[in-house]
Design a protein around this motif. Structure first.
Motif, PDB file in Angstrom:
ATOM      1  N   TRP A 146       1.251  -1.393  -0.155  1.00 16.30           N
ATOM      2  CA  TRP A 146       0.004   0.063   0.285  1.00 16.30           C
ATOM      3  C   TRP A 146       1.198   1.684  -0.379  1.00 16.30           C
ATOM      4  N   THR A 147       0.964   2.030  -1.054  1.00 15.37           N
ATOM      5  CA  THR A 147       1.290   3.637  -1.191  1.00 15.37           C
ATOM      6  C   THR A 147       0.098   4.819  -0.465  1.00 15.37           C
ATOM      7  N   GLN A 216     -10.746  -0.811  -5.861  1.00 17.08           N
ATOM      8  CA  GLN A 216      -9.436  -0.355  -5.934  1.00 17.08           C
ATOM      9  C   GLN A 216      -9.383   0.820  -7.482  1.00 17.08           C
ATOM     10  N   ALA A 217      -9.984  -0.256  -8.473  1.00 14.75           N
ATOM     11  CA  ALA A 217     -10.310  -0.052  -9.594  1.00 14.75           C
ATOM     12  C   ALA A 217     -10.897   0.941 -10.056  1.00 14.75           C
ATOM     13  N   ALA A 231      -5.821   9.279  -1.562  1.00 15.01           N
ATOM     14  CA  ALA A 231      -6.228   7.415  -1.254  1.00 15.01           C
ATOM     15  C   ALA A 231      -4.711   6.476  -1.506  1.00 15.01           C
ATOM     16  N   PRO A 232      -5.343   5.746  -0.071  1.00 13.65           N
ATOM     17  CA  PRO A 232      -4.628   4.419  -0.066  1.00 13.65           C
ATOM     18  C   PRO A 232      -4.614   3.837  -1.835  1.00 13.65           C
ATOM     19  N   LEU A 233      -3.094   3.072  -2.058  1.00 13.46           N
ATOM     20  CA  LEU A 233      -3.458   2.606  -3.607  1.00 13.46           C
ATOM     21  C   LEU A 233      -2.079   1.961  -3.709  1.00 13.46           C
ATOM     22  N   VAL A 234      -2.951   0.301  -3.647  1.00 14.74           N
ATOM     23  CA  VAL A 234      -1.776  -0.365  -3.721  1.00 14.74           C
ATOM     24  C   VAL A 234      -0.224  -0.574  -5.032  1.00 14.74           C
ATOM     25  N   THR A 235       0.108  -0.704  -4.818  1.00 13.23           N
ATOM     26  CA  THR A 235       1.790  -0.828  -5.774  1.00 13.23           C
ATOM     27  C   THR A 235       1.534  -1.560  -7.562  1.00 13.23           C
ATOM     28  N   GLN A 236       0.524  -1.846  -7.209  1.00 10.97           N
ATOM     29  CA  GLN A 236      -0.005  -2.346  -8.888  1.00 10.97           C
ATOM     30  C   GLN A 236      -0.885  -2.101 -10.241  1.00 10.97           C
TER      31      GLN A 236
END
Length: 276
Positions: A146-147, A216-217, A231-236
């Motif tokens: 998570w970023t 997330q999408a 927002a928190p967003l995943v690395t992928q």
């Protein structure tokens, strides 16, 4: 109990360096070569169906490479883990399993339906520590971290930590959050927030009225459109979208980085077991 939380307290540069080293090591490994009999049987099946909580762009890149190497197509069904679990259970109850390979973010939920997975061990099974797998059925296939991400066209003075996402001055930017029931990834992040940032973290953030998203999408689409700004967003999602020129910047927060390791397995009764 849910998947373990890994609150890494490395600097962002250390995390990226570690990932690069891991990628280099992987690139040096010899390619897996299936037996002639297995490959012939898989090509006769012609395809496999992958149910995954991973993101579509990532899986499409895998599917393209897989088809190039083996001449076998991958049909991808992508959805949040919660939706996939419901779908798999419904197919199993009707004795009509469509998936050949299933990839979830929630290992605990997957363990609860372990009887729906077939025994399988990858060629490099011995390389996995015991904690990373569940018997001979569930294996780590992918993962994300998570970023904190933000729309760089809208936010000129960005937050610098997880704690900043509860400060009133950042409420004006329209925060976004992925709901916990979306799967293991959001649950891990939420538990990290509770344990590391504080038990009142959610109450403070709720006062800022963040927009809630089922996965997330759609959330990252809203960020690119400017409907939310932070927002928190995943690395992928964060890394490739930023590299492609989307108006997104991201960073690893100093309090730590929640990491989710997916778990994958072959569906029992799969129609294309050799390709799987």
């Amino acid at each position: 109990m849910r998947p373990a939380i890994l609150p890494w307290r490395w600097g962002g540069a250390a995390v990226v360096a570690t990932l690069l080293v891991a990628c280099a090591a992987h690139a040096a490994e010899p390619n897996f070569e299936p037996s002639a009999d297995l490959l012939a049987a898989a090509r006769k099946e012609g395809k496999l169906v992958l149910y995954t909580a991973n993101f579509l762009d990532t899986e499409q890149a895998v599917a393209k490479r897989f088809a190039q190497r083996f001449g076998i197509q991958i049909e991808i069904v992508r959805a949040p883990t919660g939706q996939l679990i419901t779908r798999v259970k419904s197919e199993a109850a009707a004795n009509r399993m469509i998936a050949d390979v299933i990839d979830f973010t929630d290992r605990i939920e997957a363990r609860g339906m372990i009887e729906l997975f077939a025994p399988y061990a990858p060629p490099n099974a011995a390389d996995y520590p015991q904690i990373a797998r569940t018997g001979d059925r569930l294996w780590p296939r992918s993962g994300n971290a998570w970023t904190i991400a933000y729309n760089s066209e809208l936010v000129k003075d960005p937050p610098k930590s997880w704690a900043d996402l509860t400060k009133p001055e950042f409420g004006k930017y329209h925060l976004g959050q992925t709901v916990v029931v979306a799967g293991g990834g959001p649950f891990n992040r939420a538990m990290f927030e509770r344990k590391v940032v504080g038990e009142d973290y959610w109450t403070k953030q709720a006062a800022l009225k963040p927009a809630l998203f089922p996965s997330q999408a759609p959330m990252v689409d809203a960020m690119i459109r400017g409907e939310i700004a932070i927002a928190p967003l995943v690395t992928q999602l964060a890394i490739p979208l930023a590299a492609q020129g989307a108006p997104i910047k991201w960073f690893f927060a100093p309090e730590g980085v929640p990491v989710t390791v997916f778990c994958a397995g072959m569906a029992k009764g799969a129609r294309n077991p050799n390709a799987a």
